[in-house]
Scaffold this motif. Structure first.
Motif, mmCIF file in Angstrom:
data_model
loop_
_atom_site.group_PDB
_atom_site.id
_atom_site.type_symbol
_atom_site.label_atom_id
_atom_site.label_comp_id
_atom_site.label_asym_id
_atom_site.label_seq_id
_atom_site.Cartn_x
_atom_site.Cartn_y
_atom_site.Cartn_z
ATOM 1 N N GLY A 55 0.760 -1.435 -0.115
ATOM 2 C CA GLY A 55 -0.060 -0.160 -0.020
ATOM 3 C C GLY A 55 0.438 1.562 -0.048
ATOM 4 N N ASP A 121 -4.800 -1.237 4.581
ATOM 5 C CA ASP A 121 -5.673 -0.947 4.075
ATOM 6 C C ASP A 121 -5.492 -1.690 2.885
ATOM 7 O OD1 ASP A 121 -8.038 0.629 3.458
ATOM 8 O OD2 ASP A 121 -6.722 1.260 1.498
ATOM 9 N N SER A 124 -6.798 -5.406 4.282
ATOM 10 C CA SER A 124 -8.144 -5.723 4.288
ATOM 11 C C SER A 124 -8.952 -5.382 2.893
ATOM 12 C CB SER A 124 -8.192 -4.408 5.147
ATOM 13 O OG SER A 124 -8.132 -4.073 6.389
ATOM 14 N N GLN A 125 -8.605 -4.610 1.736
ATOM 15 C CA GLN A 125 -9.161 -4.417 0.663
ATOM 16 C C GLN A 125 -8.847 -6.699 0.385
ATOM 17 O OE1 GLN A 125 -8.460 -1.687 -1.781
ATOM 18 N NE2 GLN A 125 -8.104 -0.235 -0.124
ATOM 19 N N SER A 151 -6.534 -4.580 11.009
ATOM 20 C CA SER A 151 -7.078 -4.519 9.866
ATOM 21 C C SER A 151 -7.596 -3.753 10.086
ATOM 22 C CB SER A 151 -7.962 -5.757 9.647
ATOM 23 O OG SER A 151 -8.858 -6.040 10.438
ATOM 24 N N THR A 152 -7.979 -3.141 8.572
ATOM 25 C CA THR A 152 -8.794 -1.636 9.058
ATOM 26 C C THR A 152 -10.889 -1.966 9.199
ATOM 27 O OG1 THR A 152 -9.743 -2.106 6.684
ATOM 28 C CG2 THR A 152 -7.840 -0.291 7.147
#
Length: 180
Positions: A55, A121, A124-125, A151-152
């Motif tokens: 990220g 992020d 998590s996505q 995790s978000t």
């Protein structure tokens, strides 16, 4: 033979975490990780890694930590971002495509080895979209009290199946398959 070395590469969320669930401390501090973990602790993980998808926030933190030179040691590095830099960075490919295409691009570059996913992020996505095969966590003996969580929010429930845990010094490595 390690399970990571068997068969075609997997998509693996890889992270170090404090015992209280933070992957970075306040102000995105991650230097505490190196007090406990180095590449020699579990060398088979890096040997099984063919590429990394990172990220943008994690990439920027890494650059700050390493004085502008993000030192990833796991094959080609891809950074998924909405804002690529004006100037190219040596050894880094910036991707502005959708998540599935980014994972496919980085996975192809991994050459049959694992693709490591770095960043809360982004991970998590990938988990939310069913793109992850495994989660690998290094649990470090420290309580940070605040920072960036594993995790978000809004991730939802992801069921995992534990398949390996080992200790090297003060670090415990936990590995899970993502149930699909």
């Amino acid at each position: 033979m390690s399970d990571t070395a068997a068969g075609p590469g997997k998509v693996v969320v890889n992270r170090a975490m404090s015992l209280d669930g933070f992957i970075a401390g306040p102000d995105d501090a991650m230097d505490w990780i190196f007090d406990h973990l180095d590449n020699d602790a579990f060398p088979e993980v890096m040997q099984a890694t063919g590429a990394m998808l990172v990220g943008r926030g994690t990439h920027e933190v890494s650059k700050r930590m390493f004085a502008g030179d993000a030192d990833y040691d796991g094959g080609p590095v891809f950074v998924l971002t909405h804002r690529p830099p004006d100037e190219p960075e040596h050894g880094v490919t910036f991707l502005t495509c959708d998540l599935g295409e980014a994972v496919a691009t980085a996975r192809a570059a991994a050459g049959g080895k694992n693709l490591e996913i770095l960043g809360a992020d982004l991970a998590s996505q990938c988990l939310r979209h069913g793109l992850v095969d495994e989660v690998l966590v290094y649990v470090l003996p420290v309580l940070l009290g605040d920072g960036v969580r594993f995790s978000t929010s809004g991730l939802g429930r992801i069921d995992l199946e534990p398949f390996d845990n080992r200790q090297s010094g003060s670090v415990t490595m936990l590995r899970f398959r993502v149930r699909k």
